[in-house]
Design an enzyme around this catalytic site. Structure first.
Site, PDB file in Angstrom:
ATOM      1  N   LYS A 175      19.896 -11.803 -14.627  1.00 62.07           N
ATOM      2  CA  LYS A 175      20.626 -11.600 -13.500  1.00 62.07           C
ATOM      3  C   LYS A 175      21.906 -12.267 -12.962  1.00 62.07           C
ATOM      4  O   LYS A 175      22.953 -11.526 -12.622  1.00 62.07           O
ATOM      5  CB  LYS A 175      19.591 -11.123 -12.227  1.00 62.07           C
ATOM      6  CG  LYS A 175      18.508 -10.165 -12.659  1.00 62.07           C
ATOM      7  CD  LYS A 175      17.535 -10.296 -11.365  1.00 62.07           C
ATOM      8  CE  LYS A 175      16.357  -9.139 -11.856  1.00 62.07           C
ATOM      9  NZ  LYS A 175      15.333  -9.210 -10.597  1.00 62.07           N
ATOM     10  N   SER A 218      12.707  -5.336  -7.695  1.00 66.33           N
ATOM     11  CA  SER A 218      13.581  -6.312  -7.193  1.00 66.33           C
ATOM     12  C   SER A 218      14.698  -5.653  -6.313  1.00 66.33           C
ATOM     13  O   SER A 218      15.555  -6.791  -6.106  1.00 66.33           O
ATOM     14  CB  SER A 218      14.058  -6.914  -8.536  1.00 66.33           C
ATOM     15  OG  SER A 218      14.778  -6.163  -9.243  1.00 66.33           O
TER      16      SER A 218
END
Length: 777
Positions: free
Chosen positions: A720, A677
């Site tokens: 996140k 990511s």
């Protein structure tokens, strides 16, 4: 033909068939039947009796009544207590219902008398009657229920049809079989059916007699053994021999009887007890058998707790004991609702996945309270031996059952809530893989016959409600993961932490420190201050520790300065906890070249991941530091190749990969980092460093990149986002494919942040970099 038809009251019988020439008494209790009986007494005492198709039907209608029955004469009526009448009837003629007459009070029907058809072949009739007589004689001889005098009763009967009917009344047959014979109008057919039935019954009686003799022999043998044992026991008591041993055997025997064990288990226990009775106290194996018997007796084989299926009560318990965790609560309520309807739903296997401190273990205990099940917890952290799950065989010294059976024994019921904690922390070695042993435990199709090596008996785990917890899924074997329903338990927002602290943590800590609630109180601003300045975690463990510290120091303050109470404010927090640990306002306060804030997911929740890139003179070398994993290294190399292929778009000099070295560093080098990511974060930092454009400090991003510049989706967006919010980020850039996951982010968070979905690297750079002409403006 008209003379053969009669209109008669009708009584449908349950579990009875009446033949012509047969005398029978039965009880009448139904209102319709009583009224039909009264009508029959007014009409020459004749009534039509036929059988119901289903005996269980309490109030039959016309479709529930069989068409062929018997016209009977009512011989006697006797009234019994409780509105019941006993009737004695004599069967006269077969008849078939032609049609029912309209009558609301009782059944009334027009019936047609069925005459027996004459035998066309008299010799065949005679042969059949003789065969039936021999079979009937054999039947009476074997059967103990009928007297041989019945044979004399039928000897004088010459009519074949009547002969069959009378014999049929003496034989114990199922109602369906009797009805078949009643419906057989053709005499030859009736005799043939009766002969087949008689021969079949004779064979069955022979087998029954054979079985009875075997059972009687065994009973006689058992009685003899019992008599001898009692004599031996009396002799030993007189001599004073083996008193202690016998006392112990008797105690075990009583325990086995009281334990209400399943048949197979009881047989095994008695077998082992018999072995123990033949051994001396000093035998090495006697201790093993005693341990085995103790386990067999103590394990809950049949004991169960009754599930509480009150949905509202369960929801209230979950709400009172836990704030947030809506997905988990909803799933438990769904399970209870379905079980309340189905009554037979097998226990679900839920896996709560999330960072430490978010309440995975404690909510399992709350679920047990909500469904009224006993709670047992088993930690799998560090388990590496298969025998810990399945137990050791009794051939090993010091053998004991596995931790599953141990937990069931501790639970004291066969349907507890069983928590398998930290299922992602298991490992394996030369002694086997415990994850493989758990495959059977966590499979609702297989765990009904779970076999522990120590017990060597099947144990039913199908009614156990298993809940497992894990911090991450990638370390759980796929076959094991496939057996569980995954529920993601995300980190808490500031608002959720505040409510948890105020409702649960502060009252809990005050109670543990044995203080009255009004002695120490917290202002709302002080709670928020602890959350923002002293904790930055997904769960609430650190928050609870800080609250405990504040309470201890407040108690010290009360004792030393003779204060009656303390209302904790922000100033008290600064005094008690010292300097602030986190300062969200200072994070990336200025725009910089080559410094980008990424977002990462770890087993401890979401986190910010700054990426720094610097360019220096050299020969085109790409250097990566910060203890990066293979995936992140490949992301950096992919991004580097993309920039080389598209340098003109971003005004990067042509010779940069020949005359300049590039160093990519991810701070906190001691912590290993990996995951798919960070691609767009690295590309943005590289482009910024090569072009000299600054990166907006309030922007964070997550997403993987391809060689063609496409941005690929990622996981853990909620975690996140929470990490970005905690760090003071105002804008996050996410892959466009992850827009569907935005709804999972709490509204209190998403309303204060700007989310920018992107499809390619150009969109990322456009939103993250500060263009030069903007600076000039």
């Amino acid at each position: 033909m008209e003379n053969n038809k009669k209109i008669l009251p009708l009584i449908p019988l349950r579990g009875l068939i009446i033949f012509p020439q047969m005398v029978l008494h039965f009880d009448v209790g139904r209102e319709k039947s009583l009224l039909a009986l009264d009508e029959a007494m007014l009409k020459e005492q004749k009534i039509f009796l036929t059988s119901q198709k289903e005996a269980k039907v309490e109030e039959p209608d016309e479709d529930d009544i069989k068409a062929i029955g018997t016209i009977c004469n009512v011989k006697q009526i006797l009234k019994l207590p409780g509105d019941t009448v006993r009737v004695l009837v004599e069967g006269k003629e077969r008849a078939r219902i032609v049609e029912f007459k309209e009558n609301d009070s009782y059944f009334e029907a027009e019936v047609e008398v069925l005459q027996d058809e004459d035998c066309e072949d008299e010799k065949e009739c005679e042969a059949l009657m003789r065969s039936i007589k021999r079979s009937f004689e054999e039947y009476l001889r074997i059967s103990n229920n009928q007297s041989m005098e019945a044979l004399l009763t039928v000897d004088d009967i010459e009519e074949p049809g009547r002969y069959a009917d009378i014999i049929c009344s003496y034989i114990e047959l199922k109602d369906e079989v009797k009805q078949e014979i009643l419906e057989a109008i053709d005499v030859i057919e009736r005799l043939e059916k009766l002969l087949i039935i008689l021969k079949n019954e004779v064979e069955i009686l022979k087998v029954e007699k054979k079985i009875g003799l075997k059972v009687k022999t065994k009973i006689d043998k058992s009685q003899k053994e019992y008599f001898l044992r009692e004599q031996l026991k009396a002799i030993q008591e007189e001599l004073g021999e083996n008193d202690d041993e016998k006392k112990e055997i008797n105690e075990y025997s009583e325990k086995i009887e009281k334990a209400k064990l399943p048949k197979e288990v009881k047989e095994k226990a008695l077998y082992e007890l018999n072995r123990l009775s033949r051994m001396g106290n000093f035998s090495a194996e006697s201790g093993v058998i005693r341990t085995y018997l103790d386990w067999l007796i103590e394990i809950p084989w049949t004991k169960k707790t009754k599930d509480s299926l009150d949905i509202k009560k369960a929801r209230k318990i979950l709400e009172d004991e836990h704030y947030g965790l809506e997905d988990v609560k909803e799933r438990i309520v769904e399970y209870l609702a379905v079980k309340k309807i189905s009554k037979s739903l097998k226990g679900p296997i839920l896996c709560l996945v999330g960072p430490p401190g978010v309440g995975k273990t404690s909510i399992a205990r709350s679920v047990a309270n909500a469904v009224n099940r006993n709670f047992v917890r088993m930690s799998l952290g560090g388990v590496r031996d298969e025998a810990e799950i399945r137990g050791h065989r009794r051939t090993y010294v010091g053998a004991i059952p596995g931790r599953i059976i141990y937990g069931m024994n501790k639970a004291k019921s066969k349907n507890p809530l069983f928590l398998l904690d930290e299922i992602d922390k298991m490992s394996n070695d030369f002694r086997g893989n415990p994850a493989d042993a758990l495959l059977e435990v966590l499979d609702s199709e297989q765990n009904g016959t779970f076999r522990d090596h120590f017990l060597e008996l099947d144990y039913d785990l199908s009614q156990v409600m298993f809940i497992t917890t894990a911090n991450r899924l990638d370390t759980i074997p796929r076959p094991l993961l496939d057996r569980m329903e995954i529920i993601q338990v995300s980190g808490y927002t500031y608002e959720e932490k505040f409510n948890i602290a105020k409702r649960h943590l502060i009252p809990k800590q005050i109670s543990e420190h044995n203080m009255k609630e009004n002695k120490i109180t917290f202002s709302n601003s002080s709670i928020y201050y602890i959350i923002e300045k002293y904790t930055r975690e997904s769960g609430v463990r650190s928050l609870e520790r800080n609250i405990a510290t504040v309470i201890r120091k407040a108690i010290t303050d009360i004792v030393e300065n003779n204060k009656k109470n303390i209302h904790v404010t922000v100033n008290h927090i600064k005094k008690y906890l010292g300097a602030e640990i986190f300062d969200g306002d200072a994070l990336n306060k200025e725009d910089k070249v080559g410094v980008v804030t990424g977002l990462a997911w770890t087993g401890y929740g979401g986190d910010t991941l700054p990426v720094e890139v610097t360019v220096m003179k050299g020969n085109g070398k790409l250097q990566l530091t910060g203890q990066l994993g293979d995936v992140m290294k490949e992301s950096a190399q992919t991004g580097y190749s993309y920039i080389r292929a598209n340098r003109e778009k971003y005004n990067i000099t042509e010779e940069f990969y020949e005359k300049f070295d590039m160093h990519v560093h991810v701070p906190e080098g001691a912590v290993p980092k990996d995951g798919p990511s960070a691609g767009i974060t690295m590309v943005t930092a590289m482009v910024s460093a090569l072009s000299g454009q600054k990166v907006k400090h309030e922007v964070a991003m997550t997403g993987e990149v391809t060689l063609t510049g496409r941005v690929l989706p990622i996981g853990g967006l909620k975690e996140k986002s929470l990490a970005a919010y905690r760090a003071g980020i105002k804008t996050i850039i996410i892959p466009k494919a992850n827009v569907k996951d935005v709804k999972k982010i709490p509204k209190s968070i998403i309303s204060k942040m700007k989310v920018i979905p992107v499809e390619n690297v150009e969109d990322v750079l456009h939103n993250a970099l500060i263009e030069e002409n903007n600076d000039e403006d």
